[in-house]
Design a protein around this motif. Structure first.
Motif, PDB file in Angstrom:
ATOM      1  N   PHE A 187       0.814  -1.211   0.000  1.00  0.00           N
ATOM      2  CA  PHE A 187       0.000   0.000   0.000  1.00  0.00           C
ATOM      3  C   PHE A 187       0.850   1.264   0.000  1.00  0.00           C
ATOM      4  N   ILE A 188       2.118   1.167   0.428  1.00  0.00           N
ATOM      5  CA  ILE A 188       2.979   2.350   0.405  1.00  0.00           C
ATOM      6  C   ILE A 188       3.120   2.859  -1.032  1.00  0.00           C
ATOM      7  N   VAL A 189       3.126   1.949  -1.993  1.00  0.00           N
ATOM      8  CA  VAL A 189       3.190   2.340  -3.397  1.00  0.00           C
ATOM      9  C   VAL A 189       1.807   2.693  -3.916  1.00  0.00           C
ATOM     10  N   SER A 190       0.832   1.822  -3.694  1.00  0.00           N
ATOM     11  CA  SER A 190      -0.450   1.931  -4.391  1.00  0.00           C
ATOM     12  C   SER A 190      -1.370   3.004  -3.852  1.00  0.00           C
ATOM     13  N   VAL A 191      -1.190   3.443  -2.598  1.00  0.00           N
ATOM     14  CA  VAL A 191      -2.141   4.390  -2.025  1.00  0.00           C
ATOM     15  C   VAL A 191      -2.129   5.716  -2.776  1.00  0.00           C
ATOM     16  N   VAL A 192      -0.992   6.098  -3.349  1.00  0.00           N
ATOM     17  CA  VAL A 192      -0.946   7.315  -4.154  1.00  0.00           C
ATOM     18  C   VAL A 192      -1.850   7.166  -5.381  1.00  0.00           C
ATOM     19  N   GLY A 193      -1.836   5.984  -5.984  1.00  0.00           N
ATOM     20  CA  GLY A 193      -2.695   5.716  -7.130  1.00  0.00           C
ATOM     21  C   GLY A 193      -4.166   5.728  -6.778  1.00  0.00           C
TER      22      GLY A 193
END
Length: 391
Positions: free
Chosen positions: A50-56
């Motif tokens: 989620f550290i990567v995907s939450v921005v998306g």
């Protein structure tokens, strides 16, 4: 700011592109060190993703809202504040806080990212002379690929030398530096802030207005199908490449996309409309995918795919001002591109990976063919709708 510039301030355009590199760095700084994050968060498990995907996810939910808000706040003000906030957030992330705090900071960073990717290309379109817009917006379209390449080449050695916090500090310095540089340059421009208050009811109205229109929606809808395939294929094709060539092919693919969009793509934009170039790029991508069916993981087929999708990449951004005259409509269209791009990037890899597991390599490539053909078909259909409106 006049709608039709007689000259293009290329120095300012490069500064806006630099701000875009910072926005892409909000993704890339995590992606390039993702394998090191379990050292920081050893008990995170699958939640680490989620550290990567939450921005998306922020982009999916609020892409169009960002277009509306940026036009209300003003493009200059929104961009400067987004850069300043991005710098502060990166500086806080350098302390490597507990996971829940890091995720909260990343959510806020998603808001900063959206403001930049809506405001900056809108400003570039408004600042560029008509004859230069194909070049300047194609340049803007390279910001993700260039930023990822730079952080792979420079970010990893920086982390190896100074530790994980160093990449966040470097990103904070980049964002604050461009905020300072742009503050002076943009402050001299007349304001294009749209008067009026923001009401929550406008969210649904603007989504409906945007996606009903074949003008404001076209670039974003095409972008959905591009983003669904490009990152996913970069991720899933390497095991089928010759082991000795794998690293070279993988490193070359995004660079080929950038090079083709900045050279052949810019040339084509002088002769054809941006939408026609996008359609040609989708046709080329279909041919390259059929080539990949015949030659799984073949280097030249991969290069051909990257070249074709490079045309889609640059021309999609150039299509926004060609199809939309006002700055407000351009901001909405750029918001749609942010929203659709985040949907494509979020869904593409897991969907194609699941099909790869269930139907094998051929099933994955045929699915990619269907997706690209759908993007081609949507652009043709929307072009016919625009022709009807213009009759």
């Amino acid at each position: 700011m006049p709608q039709s510039q007689s000259a293009t301030p290329f120095g300012l355009i490069l500064l806006l592109w630099g701000a875009g590199l910072g926005a892409a760095g909000q993704y890339a700084k995590i992606s390039v060190i993702y394998d090191l994050l379990p050292q920081v968060y050893p008990n995170a498990g699958a939640g680490l993703g989620f550290i990567v995907s939450v921005v998306g996810f922020v982009g999916i939910l609020f892409g169009v809202v960002a277009g509306l808000l940026v036009s209300r706040v003003g493009y200059r003000r929104a961009l400067i504040w987004a850069l300043v906030c991005g710098a502060v957030l990166s500086a806080l992330q350098a302390f490597l806080p507990p996971l829940w705090i890091m995720l909260a900071l990343r959510i806020l960073e998603g808001v900063s990212h959206l403001a930049i990717v809506v405001a900056a290309p809108t400003l570039i379109a408004q600042l560029s002379a008509q004859r230069h817009r194909g070049f300047t917006l194609t340049l803007w379209g390279t910001f993700f690929g260039v930023a990822f390449s730079l952080l792979v080449w420079l970010g990893r050695p920086l982390v190896a030398a100074w530790g994980i916090p160093a990449i966040f500090v470097a990103h904070a310095i980049w964002m604050s530096g461009f905020a300072l540089l742009l503050w002076g340059r943009l402050n001299a421009l007349p304001s294009q802030r749209k008067p009026g208050r923001f009401a929550m009811g406008q969210i649904i109205q603007n989504h409906a207005r945007l996606y009903r229109s074949p003008f404001t929606s076209a670039a974003g809808i095409g972008w959905l199908f591009y983003t669904f395939c490009f990152l996913a294929l970069l991720t899933l094709l390497p095991p089928y490449m010759a082991p000795g060539d794998r690293a070279f092919i993988l490193a070359s693919m995004p660079l080929i996309s950038i090079a083709v969009s900045m050279t052949f793509g810019v040339f084509l934009l002088r002769v054809f409309s941006a939408v026609q170039v996008v359609i040609g790029g989708f046709c080329g991508a279909l041919a390259a995918l059929v080539w990949l069916l015949a030659d799984p993981g073949g280097a030249w087929a991969c290069f051909a795919l990257s070249a074709a999708l490079g045309l889609v990449q640059g021309a999609s951004f150039a299509a926004v001002p060609q199809l939309n005259d006002t700055a407000e409509d351009q901001a909405l269209a750029n918001g749609a591109m942010a929203q659709m791009g985040n949907i494509g990037n979020t869904l593409g890899t897991p969907v194609l990976a699941a099909i790869l597991l269930g139907a094998g390599y051929n099933g994955m490539i045929w699915t990619a063919c269907i997706v690209i053909a759908a993007g081609l078909g949507m652009h043709i259909w929307l072009a016919r709708r625009r022709a009807y409106f213009n009759v």
